[in-house]
Design a protein around this motif. Structure first.
Motif, PDB file in Angstrom:
ATOM      1  N   ARG A  55       4.385  -3.356  -2.840  1.00 28.98           N
ATOM      2  CA  ARG A  55       4.425  -4.819  -2.807  1.00 28.98           C
ATOM      3  C   ARG A  55       3.705  -5.409  -4.026  1.00 28.98           C
ATOM      4  O   ARG A  55       4.165  -6.382  -4.624  1.00 28.98           O
ATOM      5  CB  ARG A  55       3.788  -5.324  -1.510  1.00 28.98           C
ATOM      6  CG  ARG A  55       3.912  -6.821  -1.310  1.00 28.98           C
ATOM      7  CD  ARG A  55       3.421  -7.263   0.053  1.00 28.98           C
ATOM      8  NE  ARG A  55       1.995  -6.975   0.236  1.00 28.98           N
ATOM      9  CZ  ARG A  55       1.506  -6.045   1.017  1.00 28.98           C
ATOM     10  NH1 ARG A  55       2.327  -5.252   1.701  1.00 28.98           N
ATOM     11  NH2 ARG A  55       0.200  -5.858   1.139  1.00 28.98           N
TER      12      ARG A  55
ATOM     13  N   SER B   8       1.553  -1.187   0.467  1.00 30.93           N
ATOM     14  CA  SER B   8       0.964  -2.333  -0.231  1.00 30.93           C
ATOM     15  C   SER B   8       1.046  -2.151  -1.740  1.00 30.93           C
ATOM     16  O   SER B   8       1.174  -3.135  -2.482  1.00 30.93           O
ATOM     17  CB  SER B   8      -0.495  -2.513   0.203  1.00 30.93           C
ATOM     18  OG  SER B   8      -1.258  -1.359  -0.094  1.00 30.93           O
TER      19      SER B   8
ATOM     20  N   ARG C  51       5.913  -4.956  -7.102  1.00 26.32           N
ATOM     21  CA  ARG C  51       6.984  -5.952  -7.132  1.00 26.32           C
ATOM     22  C   ARG C  51       6.453  -7.314  -7.577  1.00 26.32           C
ATOM     23  O   ARG C  51       7.135  -8.058  -8.286  1.00 26.32           O
ATOM     24  CB  ARG C  51       7.620  -6.076  -5.749  1.00 26.32           C
ATOM     25  CG  ARG C  51       8.458  -4.878  -5.347  1.00 26.32           C
ATOM     26  CD  ARG C  51       9.129  -5.106  -4.006  1.00 26.32           C
ATOM     27  NE  ARG C  51      10.064  -6.224  -4.099  1.00 26.32           N
ATOM     28  CZ  ARG C  51      10.730  -6.702  -3.062  1.00 26.32           C
ATOM     29  NH1 ARG C  51      10.527  -6.187  -1.851  1.00 26.32           N
ATOM     30  NH2 ARG C  51      11.572  -7.702  -3.214  1.00 26.32           N
TER      31      ARG C  51
END
Length: 410
Positions: free
Chosen positions: A235, A232, A238
């Motif tokens: 993510r 996570s 990003r």
């Protein structure tokens, strides 16, 4: 066409439903493209055949049937647009490599037509009635959509971006705001030192948004690779990286929009170079700077506001605009490092100002030729019809407002 955009506020399960609808659209588009690749060898495939095939997909896959029928049809139309673009480029013998339609892996939107959605009477909420489970979404924004009738809404699009989800409304209305004549005309020469230089000698600074944000963008990019794959934290890293790029793109658009609007409000004739940006980006030494300057986006907004305000935007050939003397028309060859135009006739000007004057003179010459030609004359201009009334001045021509692009809003 007019496009109004609102940010969407919803619950986590609704966001998942929107994401599932977007993935379904990507699936339909790719299946239609594969169907065209396999069946076009034996039979002719057109948009109607793809629409018929999308109906077969609804009968075959339940998750496709859960999506609204018009949204499925719009997804098939997306694949046909890619195919048609390929056919058109082949027929026109477009120079360079012509890309074959490719399968999509990063779709970010789902489009509904006139069904599958219901707008709340307050027009601050919208409900999607298909079986994807999107439900009612709250709309956040300042656009006055309540001033337009619901019948004028032809498309509703849900778009995923780095900072959330947005809802776009495509309205079939004329966006016209004819302004009084100013009697002025201007030539624009875009550049890298300054964003543009006009024929009056005024220069606008080049903000270089990407160059300024580059250290922070690179820092966010390094943070991505320091996180474990699939985690996570990776993510989230990003997402931060994507938001940095989104901010830069919005800064470029707002800057180009503001300058184009001001230019079109203060001038009746706007002349600019018909540059081939794609060819210029092949110069790897200048490609990043040219992209950061967003010349093509500035041209799009010039043409948009020219149609909206009833102005005349003329694109002229760029050949010799920088080398030719604006006073005596003599060619004075200069390298890119030479920033001052010096001619033997005594003309000493900034290189970009000299080019802007030449651009304006070329535009006037094009308009005069169109005016003196009997009948209809095709000219490379926006905001004016293809015919010119004889006996009328350039500023007093009868202007016709063309339909605006659906990707541009007011």
């Amino acid at each position: 066409m007019l496009v109004l955009e609102y940010k969407v506020k919803a619950k986590s399960n609704q966001y998942k439903a929107i994401k599932e609808a977007i993935r379904t659209v990507q699936f339909i588009r790719n299946k239609c493209l594969r169907y065209w690749m396999d069946a076009s060898k034996n039979t002719k495939i057109d948009r109607f055949a793809l629409n018929k095939y999308s109906t077969e997909l609804r009968n075959e896959f339940k998750f496709v049937k859960d999506l609204n029928s018009m949204a499925v049809q719009a997804s098939a139309e997306r694949s046909w647009l890619a195919i048609k673009r390929f056919y058109d480029n082949c027929k026109a013998k477009k120079p360079g490599h012509i890309e074959f339609p490719r399968f999509q892996k990063d779709n970010r939107s789902v489009e509904y037509k006139t069904s599958g959605w219901v707008l709340h009477p307050t027009k601050r909420r919208i409900t999607f009635s298909d079986k994807k489970g999107i439900g009612e979404l709250k709309l956040l924004g300042k656009w006055d959509i309540h001033t337009f009738p619901v019948k004028s809404i032809k498309r509703v699009r849900l778009v995923r971006r780095a900072d959330g989800y947005y809802c776009q409304f495509s309205l079939n209305v004329d966006c016209v705001d004819t302004q009084p004549k100013t009697g002025k005309k201007v030539g624009l020469d875009v550049g890298l030192n300054s964003f543009y230089t006009d024929s009056d000698g005024h220069q606008e600074d080049n903000p270089r948004f990407s160059r300024k944000a580059e250290p922070k963008i690179k820092h966010c990019q390094r943070r991505i690779y320091s996180k474990e794959k699939g985690s996570s934290n990776r993510r989230k890293a990003r997402a931060r990286y994507s938001r940095k790029h989104l901010r830069v793109s919005r800064q470029r658009e707002e800057y180009a929009k503001r300058l184009a609007r001001n230019v079109c409000l203060s001038n009746d004739i706007i002349a600019y170079e018909d540059l081939r940006i794609a060819n210029m980006l092949k110069n790897h030494c200048l490609a990043k700077s040219i992209t950061d300057a967003s010349w093509y986006q500035f041209r799009q907004w010039i043409e948009h506001f020219a149609r909206k305000f009833g102005r005349l935007a003329v694109a002229v050939p760029p050949q010799y605009t920088s080398q030719q003397c604006s006073k005596c028309k003599r060619v004075v060859k200069k390298s890119l490092s030479t920033r001052t135009h010096v001619c033997i006739c005594g003309c000493v000007l900034d290189r970009d100002e000299n080019a802007a004057i030449n651009i304006l003179l070329k535009a006037i010459e094009i308009l005069l030729k169109a005016k003196n030609t009997e009948g209809h004359s095709e000219i490379n201009a926006s905001g004016v019809g293809t015919s010119t009334l004889l006996g009328a001045s350039l500023v007093e021509q009868v202007l016709t407002v063309n339909e605006e692009s659906s990707c541009l809003d007011c």
